[in-house]
Motif scaffolding. Structure first.
Motif, PDB file in Angstrom:
ATOM      1  N   HIS A  89      -2.170   4.842  -4.579  1.00  0.00           N
ATOM      2  CA  HIS A  89      -3.109   5.281  -3.550  1.00  0.00           C
ATOM      3  C   HIS A  89      -2.349   5.336  -2.224  1.00  0.00           C
ATOM      4  O   HIS A  89      -1.791   4.332  -1.770  1.00  0.00           O
ATOM      5  CB  HIS A  89      -4.295   4.332  -3.464  1.00  0.00           C
ATOM      6  N   GLY A  90      -2.336   6.509  -1.631  1.00  0.00           N
ATOM      7  CA  GLY A  90      -1.467   6.740  -0.495  1.00  0.00           C
ATOM      8  C   GLY A  90      -1.737   5.888   0.719  1.00  0.00           C
ATOM      9  O   GLY A  90      -0.834   5.670   1.539  1.00  0.00           O
ATOM     10  N   ASP A  91      -2.970   5.394   0.876  1.00  0.00           N
ATOM     11  CA  ASP A  91      -3.304   4.581   2.041  1.00  0.00           C
ATOM     12  C   ASP A  91      -3.243   3.085   1.747  1.00  0.00           C
ATOM     13  O   ASP A  91      -3.765   2.278   2.522  1.00  0.00           O
ATOM     14  CB  ASP A  91      -4.682   4.969   2.580  1.00  0.00           C
ATOM     15  N   GLU A  92      -2.588   2.685   0.654  1.00  0.00           N
ATOM     16  CA  GLU A  92      -2.434   1.277   0.294  1.00  0.00           C
ATOM     17  C   GLU A  92      -0.938   0.966   0.311  1.00  0.00           C
ATOM     18  O   GLU A  92      -0.216   1.311  -0.615  1.00  0.00           O
ATOM     19  CB  GLU A  92      -3.064   1.008  -1.070  1.00  0.00           C
ATOM     20  N   VAL A  93      -0.493   0.293   1.373  1.00  0.00           N
ATOM     21  CA  VAL A  93       0.934   0.354   1.716  1.00  0.00           C
ATOM     22  C   VAL A  93       1.721  -0.922   1.456  1.00  0.00           C
ATOM     23  O   VAL A  93       2.957  -0.880   1.361  1.00  0.00           O
ATOM     24  CB  VAL A  93       1.090   0.738   3.203  1.00  0.00           C
ATOM     25  N   ALA A  94       1.083  -2.074   1.368  1.00  0.00           N
ATOM     26  CA  ALA A  94       1.832  -3.343   1.391  1.00  0.00           C
ATOM     27  C   ALA A  94       2.767  -3.490   0.207  1.00  0.00           C
ATOM     28  O   ALA A  94       3.866  -4.047   0.345  1.00  0.00           O
ATOM     29  CB  ALA A  94       0.857  -4.526   1.443  1.00  0.00           C
ATOM     30  N   GLY A  95       2.364  -3.021  -0.980  1.00  0.00           N
ATOM     31  CA  GLY A  95       3.241  -3.130  -2.146  1.00  0.00           C
ATOM     32  C   GLY A  95       4.524  -2.361  -1.962  1.00  0.00           C
ATOM     33  O   GLY A  95       5.627  -2.830  -2.298  1.00  0.00           O
ATOM     34  N   PRO A 123       8.738   2.542  -5.473  1.00  0.00           N
ATOM     35  CA  PRO A 123       7.983   2.024  -4.327  1.00  0.00           C
ATOM     36  C   PRO A 123       6.822   2.909  -3.884  1.00  0.00           C
ATOM     37  O   PRO A 123       5.819   2.405  -3.390  1.00  0.00           O
ATOM     38  CB  PRO A 123       9.036   1.927  -3.223  1.00  0.00           C
ATOM     39  N   MET A 124       6.962   4.238  -4.039  1.00  0.00           N
ATOM     40  CA  MET A 124       5.953   5.148  -3.508  1.00  0.00           C
ATOM     41  C   MET A 124       5.648   6.210  -4.561  1.00  0.00           C
ATOM     42  O   MET A 124       6.328   7.220  -4.664  1.00  0.00           O
ATOM     43  CB  MET A 124       6.431   5.802  -2.206  1.00  0.00           C
ATOM     44  N   LEU A 125       4.598   5.978  -5.329  1.00  0.00           N
ATOM     45  CA  LEU A 125       4.261   6.906  -6.392  1.00  0.00           C
ATOM     46  C   LEU A 125       3.465   8.107  -5.879  1.00  0.00           C
ATOM     47  O   LEU A 125       3.404   9.146  -6.543  1.00  0.00           O
ATOM     48  CB  LEU A 125       3.455   6.176  -7.475  1.00  0.00           C
ATOM     49  N   ASN A 126       2.867   7.973  -4.700  1.00  0.00           N
ATOM     50  CA  ASN A 126       2.022   9.034  -4.155  1.00  0.00           C
ATOM     51  C   ASN A 126       2.490   9.398  -2.744  1.00  0.00           C
ATOM     52  O   ASN A 126       1.823   9.080  -1.762  1.00  0.00           O
ATOM     53  CB  ASN A 126       0.554   8.580  -4.154  1.00  0.00           C
ATOM     54  N   PRO A 127       3.640  10.042  -2.631  1.00  0.00           N
ATOM     55  CA  PRO A 127       4.140  10.351  -1.284  1.00  0.00           C
ATOM     56  C   PRO A 127       3.266  11.339  -0.519  1.00  0.00           C
ATOM     57  O   PRO A 127       3.199  11.274   0.713  1.00  0.00           O
ATOM     58  CB  PRO A 127       5.536  10.924  -1.550  1.00  0.00           C
ATOM     59  N   ASP A 128       2.584  12.248  -1.216  1.00  0.00           N
ATOM     60  CA  ASP A 128       1.699  13.194  -0.514  1.00  0.00           C
ATOM     61  C   ASP A 128       0.538  12.449   0.130  1.00  0.00           C
ATOM     62  O   ASP A 128       0.190  12.691   1.289  1.00  0.00           O
ATOM     63  CB  ASP A 128       1.170  14.257  -1.476  1.00  0.00           C
ATOM     64  N   GLY A 129      -0.069  11.533  -0.623  1.00  0.00           N
ATOM     65  CA  GLY A 129      -1.149  10.734  -0.060  1.00  0.00           C
ATOM     66  C   GLY A 129      -0.658   9.827   1.055  1.00  0.00           C
ATOM     67  O   GLY A 129      -1.369   9.597   2.041  1.00  0.00           O
ATOM     68  N   ALA A 130       0.564   9.310   0.918  1.00  0.00           N
ATOM     69  CA  ALA A 130       1.116   8.445   1.955  1.00  0.00           C
ATOM     70  C   ALA A 130       1.286   9.206   3.264  1.00  0.00           C
ATOM     71  O   ALA A 130       0.945   8.698   4.344  1.00  0.00           O
ATOM     72  CB  ALA A 130       2.457   7.873   1.490  1.00  0.00           C
ATOM     73  N   GLU A 131       1.807  10.428   3.169  1.00  0.00           N
ATOM     74  CA  GLU A 131       2.014  11.219   4.383  1.00  0.00           C
ATOM     75  C   GLU A 131       0.697  11.607   5.045  1.00  0.00           C
ATOM     76  O   GLU A 131       0.605  11.691   6.270  1.00  0.00           O
ATOM     77  CB  GLU A 131       2.829  12.469   4.047  1.00  0.00           C
ATOM     78  N   ALA A 132      -0.331  11.836   4.241  1.00  0.00           N
ATOM     79  CA  ALA A 132      -1.648  12.199   4.776  1.00  0.00           C
ATOM     80  C   ALA A 132      -2.515  10.976   5.053  1.00  0.00           C
ATOM     81  O   ALA A 132      -3.633  11.118   5.562  1.00  0.00           O
ATOM     82  CB  ALA A 132      -2.365  13.124   3.794  1.00  0.00           C
TER      83      ALA A 132
END
Length: 491
Positions: A89-95, A123-132
């Motif tokens: 989930h792109g907005d869940e960052v601590a992991g 570390p980041m399975l959803n980079p599109d969601g992370a950027e948005a």
């Protein structure tokens, strides 16, 4: 399980070293998450031939890299395979941030990685969601609800990597909201800042589930020592009136998906105050809680040897004679327990008695385990992409064949959420037909259960499951009330 100071760096602020990182030396002071671009540049700098390998395993919906980091200093002696992945989930960052601090610390002190550990990180399975800064991926899909169809490139990549690695230990990293509306209405917030739970799908051998829950419980004193409120991960509303229970026992998430590959599998969820002026003000504390759990799960050599033996035993385990098709969480005997909440106005921890903590998994229905599944030719084109994505083996009949089996008739597909049992929508209510000789035409797909991934095949194809494919786009139109489903059970 025993927790010892292996990978001591996971509990300490950054040690001496020169690797330039997009976060502070002391992870506990972290107040801003690492972006996709910063992560890519950092991992390029961190790569060390013979120790840290960074590979692009796939691309997201919008073309961003899905990176896998492998850390191994023992070569062939590193027989304990570990897979930590985060930010589905792109907005869940601590992991994600915790894993990157781990890479930094190990790059600076390679000797702190035990030689028997073969460590893999996504570390980041959803980079599109992370950027948005959004939960879903670039196609609007919730990746942690795509472990059955594997319709998205990110989840297909994850499972392809996992099948190649076959980890003995796997951890999925997430975050939850501490300050949801139902808690806020009472002047409370959820008490824990860090939580963990183990895989719980009925097809996972009991000894894996028992070991997982023991590890969840034994992490409590470590978090208490660090000052982090910690609990077993649960979902639901505030006590005493609303139900509180562990997460889903269904297969359509990473934790249970990895568990059915034979891994001792966990989910970690850190708690975020979404309504706070700065939701990342306590990011360093959440990251620290993550790191303590990573260290705890890596354990000592005796623990790792035990987990490896249990995992490899699970992969050889015969299928059970019956498949649980309908399960739900309950409170056997109506036991009362106290659950802590945090009173926002005072900061006090309040213990609230409740009988609505549902921690007993009840099996309501089961069916005999078949030897194979038969998919009718008209539906083959729908199923083949799923079978391929899951790595399953099948045969396409070149000529008609007769075989003993059962057809399964759909009575109805219940779309609404189940308020009575607090269960998801799209429940498949079916009726097994009598065992008979079935005429299987040419073009029928036969998926046998004498294969390495038999448990995955059951989870994907079993037509009697309360939750199956027919509630998903692309398969819903195959579910016609009063008609047989396109998958039959062969004996």
């Amino acid at each position: 399980m025993r927790s010892v100071p292996v990978l001591l760096l996971l509990a300490l602020p950054g040690l001496a070293g020169s690797l330039q990182a997009p976060f502070p030396k002391d992870h506990r002071t972290l107040r801003r998450t690492v972006t996709y671009g910063e992560m890519v540049a950092f991992l390029e700098r961190a790569a060390k031939p013979g120790f840290i390998t960074v590979s692009e395993e796939g691309q997201s919906t919008q073309g961003r890299k899905l990176l896998l980091v492998r850390l191994n200093r023992g070569g062939a002696k590193a027989r304990f395979r570990v897979f930590f992945y985060a930010q589905q989930h792109g907005d869940e960052v601590a992991g994600k941030d915790a894993l990157l601090t781990l890479v930094r610390d190990l790059a600076e002190r390679p000797d702190l990685l035990p030689e028997d550990v073969d460590l893999y990180l996504m570390p980041m399975l959803n980079p599109d969601g992370a950027e948005a800064h959004q939960r879903v991926n670039g196609a609007g899909a919730d990746l942690n609800r795509d472990h059955l169809l594997l319709a998205q490139p990110e989840t297909r990549t994850l499972h392809r990597v996992a099948r190649r690695i076959r980890p003995h230990l796997a951890v999925d990293g997430h975050e939850f909201g501490r300050d949801g509306e139902s808690y806020t209405a009472k002047g409370w917030e959820a008490w824990p800042i860090i939580t963990m739970d183990a895989a719980n799908h009925p097809l996972i051998p009991p000894y894996l589930k028992t070991s997982g829950l023991a590890a969840v419980a034994s992490a409590a004193p470590l978090q208490e020592k660090a000052g982090h409120p910690y609990a077993r991960y649960s979902v639901g509303g505030p006590p005493p009136d609303e139900e509180i229970r562990p997460s889903t026992p269904e297969v359509d998430d990473g934790r249970n998906g990895m568990g059915t590959l034979g891994a001792l599998s966990f989910i970690i969820e850190a708690g975020v105050r979404h309504r706070a002026a700065d939701p990342q003000a306590d990011l360093g504390e959440r990251v620290d809680g993550y790191r303590i759990l990573y260290r705890h799960l890596l354990g000592d050599r005796a623990w790792r040897d035990r987990v490896r033996a249990l995992s490899e035993r699970a992969r050889r385990e015969p299928l059970p004679p019956f498949i649980a098709t309908n399960v739900f969480w309950a409170n056997l005997g109506g036991q009362t327990r106290s659950l802590p909440v945090r009173e926002v106005a005072t900061g006090r921890t309040v213990e609230v008695p409740t009988a609505n903590a549902m921690t007993d998994l009840v099996v309501k229905g089961s069916v005999p385990t078949p030897r194979a599944y038969a998919i009718e030719p008209a539906a083959a084109a729908r199923f083949i992409p799923v079978l391929e994505a899951q790595g399953l083996r099948w045969e396409t009949l070149a000529a008609p064949r007769r075989a003993p089996g059962e057809r399964v008739r759909l009575l109805r597909l219940e779309a609404p959420y189940d308020d009575l049992y607090q269960r998801y929508k799209d429940r498949q209510i079916v009726q097994r037909q009598s065992l008979s000789e079935l005429d299987l035409p040419a073009g029928t797909l036969i998926v046998p259960l004498d294969q390495d991934l038999a448990r995955r095949a059951i989870q994907v194809l079993e037509p009697c499951l309360l939750y199956g494919l027919y509630g998903y786009p692309g398969f819903r139109d195959l579910a016609v009330p009063g008609a047989d489903l396109p998958v039959s059970r062969l004996f």
